[in-house]
Design an enzyme around this catalytic site. Structure first.
Site, PDB file in Angstrom:
ATOM      1  CG  ASN A   1      51.927  32.361  39.008  1.00  0.00           C
ATOM      2  OD1 ASN A   1      51.762  31.398  39.745  1.00  0.00           O
ATOM      3  ND2 ASN A   1      52.692  32.313  37.929  1.00  0.00           N
TER       4      ASN A   1
ATOM      5  CD  GLU B   1      31.546  38.679  38.549  1.00  0.00           C
ATOM      6  OE1 GLU B   1      31.323  39.734  39.183  1.00  0.00           O
ATOM      7  OE2 GLU B   1      30.910  38.340  37.539  1.00  0.00           O
TER       8      GLU B   1
END
Length: 385
Positions: A128, A369
């Protein structure tokens, strides 16, 4: 600002390119097919000193810097994105120690990581908490000389095979991002384990797993910086590693273009090579132009960030160049690989040809990233703040 390659960097590029062609390319399809981490290539890269290129010499690296890491990753990614991640993931995993660690922590951990004796991993993402790092649920509670960590990480490159992990956990959940802290976690700590191995679309030779921390005691000495420094350390890390993903994207795109050009010159239709048709020529021209533009942005960012370490650049400027490089290069990689598949027509769709693998591999560069949507937010904020 000049970002022309020095003679030493150009020699490094040629050396890595030949090694990739001779030793990595013959393994690329097998790595993808078997979905197995290529330990032999990790050892090869370690022997060549490639895993410590971004680590200063005083900590056991070669100290040749971020542009060199980008060159290494680009040249390997031309033939195998999965293999290039051996270098890129090592840089990502050790960077929090390099930018946020104490002198004692650097001397304890970096030499073994720079030499390739140990593998490392970066542990921020959770089920989450992907783009929203403030939603990290992993908790670290101080108890005497240790922190007790509980939580779950997901999508962790090198998960389950790394020896050292940089793990981000909340020491003060009420403070959101300002309550995030960073820790060095060793694989043998009690309560630390890897969960399921993910089955991925691409970069299939790179192991990606969940991480489980179940009452895992981590020495207080392994806290990076101070409590609450975690988000700052994570962002400083990503500012320095996103150009490496840009370089990976450039390498994937270049490998796809090289293959498409060779194919177009050999494939005959209507009595002549398809490379003689203007429609194909225009596609190839657009592809090479985009790749070169991406390459220039990646290396401008890499040199800019390297020079910024000596002062003269604001954190916002560093973030902007880093995000622009990753954003643009990854979008180029996706577009170029799709077009390269199109050049081959039906053959491009077949697994016996490398382009469908390159296309699958390219997609992740737009996601990991920091998704490219997040990169656009970062870039805009550096302009507007």
């Amino acid at each position: 600002m000049s970002y022309r390659l020095s003679e030493d960097l150009e020699m490094l590029r040629r050396t890595v390119a030949k090694m990739a062609e001779d030793r990595v390319a013959p393994r690329a399809a097998e790595i993808d097919e078997q979905d197995a981490y290529p330990w032999d290539l990790k050892e090869l890269f370690a022997e060549q000193g490639l895993l410590g290129a971004g680590v200063p010499e005083e900590y056991g690296g070669t100290g040749i810097g971020l542009p060199a890491v980008c060159l290494i990753v680009e040249e390997i990614a031309r033939v195998s994105a999965s293999a290039s991640l051996i270098v890129a993931a090592q840089e990502l995993g050790l960077m929090p120690i390099l930018v946020g660690g104490s002198e004692e922590q650097k001397r304890k951990y970096l030499p073994a990581l720079a030499s390739g004796e140990q593998i490392c991993a970066f542990g921020l993402t959770e089920p989450n908490a992907g783009s929203d790092a403030g939603s990290v649920k992993t908790r670290a509670v101080r108890q005497g000389d240790v922190y007790i960590l509980n939580g779950q990480k997901c999508f962790i490159t090198n998960g389950g095979i790394a020896d050292v992990y940089t793990i981000f956990a909340s020491t003060d959940p009420g403070k959101g991002l300002k309550g995030l802290s960073a820790f060095i976690v060793e694989k043998d700590y009690p309560g630390f384990s890897a969960g399921k191995k993910e089955k991925k679309m691409g970069i299939r030779g790179s192991q990606t797993t969940e991480l489980i921390l179940d009452n895992c005691p981590v020495p207080a000495a392994n806290l990076l910086g101070k409590e609450g420094d975690g988000f700052k350390i994570a962002m400083m890390t990503l500012d320095r590693t996103r150009p490496v993903i840009g370089a990976q994207a450039v390498g994937i795109a270049q490998g796809a273009l090289d293959y498409a050009v060779n194919y177009a010159q050999e494939r005959v239709q209507f009595g002549k090579p398809i490379a003689s048709f203007q429609g194909i020529q225009f596609m190839l021209a657009d592809m090479v132009t985009r790749i070169e533009a991406a390459r220039q942005l990646v290396y401008k960012a890499a040199f800019f960030i390297e020079e910024a370490a000596h002062g003269g650049a604001s954190p916002a400027e560093i973030s902007r160049f880093s995000s622009m490089a990753k954003l643009f290069a990854s979008d180029v990689a996706m577009q170029v690989t799709v077009d390269a598949v199109q050049v081959l027509g039906g053959y491009g769709y077949m697994r016996e040809y490398p382009l469908e693998r390159m296309m699958r591999d390219a997609k992740i560069t737009q996601i990991y990233e920091g998704t490219n949507q997040i990169q656009r937010l970062v870039i805009a904020r550096t302009l507007l703040d």
